[in-house]
Design an enzyme around this catalytic site. Sequence first.
Site, PDB file in Angstrom:
ATOM      1  N   LYS A  79      62.308  53.079  10.027  1.00  8.18           N
ATOM      2  CA  LYS A  79      63.538  52.281  10.001  1.00  8.18           C
ATOM      3  C   LYS A  79      64.294  52.526   8.692  1.00  8.18           C
ATOM      4  O   LYS A  79      63.674  52.641   7.619  1.00  8.18           O
ATOM      5  CB  LYS A  79      63.173  50.809  10.138  1.00  8.18           C
ATOM      6  N   SER A 154      66.368  43.858  14.921  1.00  9.51           N
ATOM      7  CA  SER A 154      67.157  44.863  14.253  1.00  9.51           C
ATOM      8  C   SER A 154      66.495  46.236  14.222  1.00  9.51           C
ATOM      9  O   SER A 154      67.120  47.204  13.778  1.00  9.51           O
ATOM     10  CB  SER A 154      67.453  44.429  12.820  1.00  9.51           C
ATOM     11  N   SER A 178      62.438  41.041  14.562  1.00 11.34           N
ATOM     12  CA  SER A 178      63.044  42.361  14.643  1.00 11.34           C
ATOM     13  C   SER A 178      62.143  43.538  14.962  1.00 11.34           C
ATOM     14  O   SER A 178      62.635  44.653  15.124  1.00 11.34           O
ATOM     15  CB  SER A 178      63.803  42.661  13.344  1.00 11.34           C
TER      16      SER A 178
END
Lengths: 487, 105
Positions: A79, A154, A178
Amino acid sequence: MEIHNLTAHEIRDKLRKKEVSAREVTQTIFNRIEKVESKIEAFMGLSKERALKWADEVDRRMGEGLEMEDLAGIPMAIKDNICTEGITTTCSSKILQNFVPPYNATVMEKLYQSKGILVGKTNMDEFAMGSSTENSAFKKTKNPWNLERVPGGSSGGSAAAVAAGEAFFALGSDTGGSIRQPASFCGLVGLKPTYGLVSRYGLIAYASSLDQIGPLTKDVEDCALVLNAIAGHDKMDPTSAPYGKIDYKKALINDVFGMKIGIAKEYFGTGIDMDVKNALYNAVELLQSMGAVIEEVFMPHTQYALPAYYIIASSECSSNLARFDGVRYGHRAEQFEDFNDLFIKTRSEGFGEEVKRRIMLGTHGLSSGYYDAYYKKALKVRTLIKEDFHRAFEKFDVLISPTTPTSAFKLGKKTHDPLEMYMSDVCTVPVNIAGIPAISIPCGYKDGLPMGLQIMGKYFDESTILRVAYTFEQNTDFHKKRAELQP
Amino acid sequence: MGPDYKEGLEMAINIKDVEHAANLARLRFSEDQMEDFTKKFSGIIEYVEKLNEVDVEGVEPTYHILPLKNVLREDEVKPSIPREKVLMNAPEQYNGYFKLPKVIE
């Protein structure tokens, strides 16, 4: 099954048996990316040359007969809020569009030591604020199961990359759900470890008392392998726990006989889709048939977790994002009248709407005259939520709930109303507030879209939640399905 | 106010509060942004005020999950990130410093 659809442990076994080389595996992944990435848009950046070089290095060492870690030679996606030295790290924000970290996050050092192969950095909601990855300043990632749907957020890019066969595992971060929510939307296993189990050094902070890095994988065994690689005390992170890590491979036991599993009615309210509820009831039946004892438990403060979360997380983020001022790194406004104007213009130009909204909410909640009513109050409610869990865990080994109220929603469906978007986190957020670990695993499909089951556990008891997850998985077929992308 | 502004609408937060928070947060909104922002913002404030229902009498706040306090190390010199690396992302630098507009007159 095609190479890109295999799990990390299956690739590991093939590498060890010399059925395939790390270079071949890595090249296959990049071929896959070439084929599907324009449709999925999971990545912010790719590192093909570097990846192939590392793959060759792994092949060389394996050729010399050196003993390799479980994740050696396995292509992974990270990420884009996790610092990778020398590789652009943007948090999917304009304010960090060209930021190149001068150091590696601790989890990156650990994965590099394990010889994992970095494929690229993944798209996310800006600064991890969002539940659909639509808040990215740069691109909208699609759900590989249905390209008109969100992958969740996210950590949507990380989830989509794994679900689309563009990486064998990924790291995400979880502050309010997330990792788990995108896992649920993308048919993956997603784990948020106990707060403090995994170092936050190098994770660009959103909410410091809630953030945790964790794995997104195709099955529970892979989850255990990644957790083994990244967990552990880190002296660079003062919030890192000096205890708690074990060998998570030992948790992969197919047996739940005699285990006490709690179901809280508060997690099965009217907002939860009927199909999700049915999938959960089927799961409960299966676990019961295997000898688990399932009972109801009361968690009276569950409904206050979401508002408490938004106050706490936004307060902490208003402080954490104060560093983005155009002084030392990141975007700096070109025109400004004075020092103050520099800050105002830089931040107003660089941050997206949702980020500004949360900074504002936090600033307001912490400001003089409001601090006690908002922030301090939320922290007291937090104590009550924590105590709900403590009481539950005196009786139960784990708790089970849906991960999300629905399967993946359509792109653009919830972007007009921030509150509606926030509601997707209603089942995941209490976990972060209390700091306990939780995992999401696939438990069914509705109209071709995955649904997720959440298993919550005691502090530092990832073993037990992995065991329940593994047992469920090994007695069902949900984890074997792969998204079929039209070429 | 723009034509969409609802006269007499009870908002949980008014424009003055929003302006104050924006000032503290070093953020600026244009006039058209301000109205939409205030509306959405107000909706959220209203939502989080749900916490008013909870009786927190005698409850201690939880700032952090783990009972860790004062995590310190020995005062020994250890390697830091080298200066050139630190300056690599600087928007403007001069002689090994971050360059900025004048603060003190």
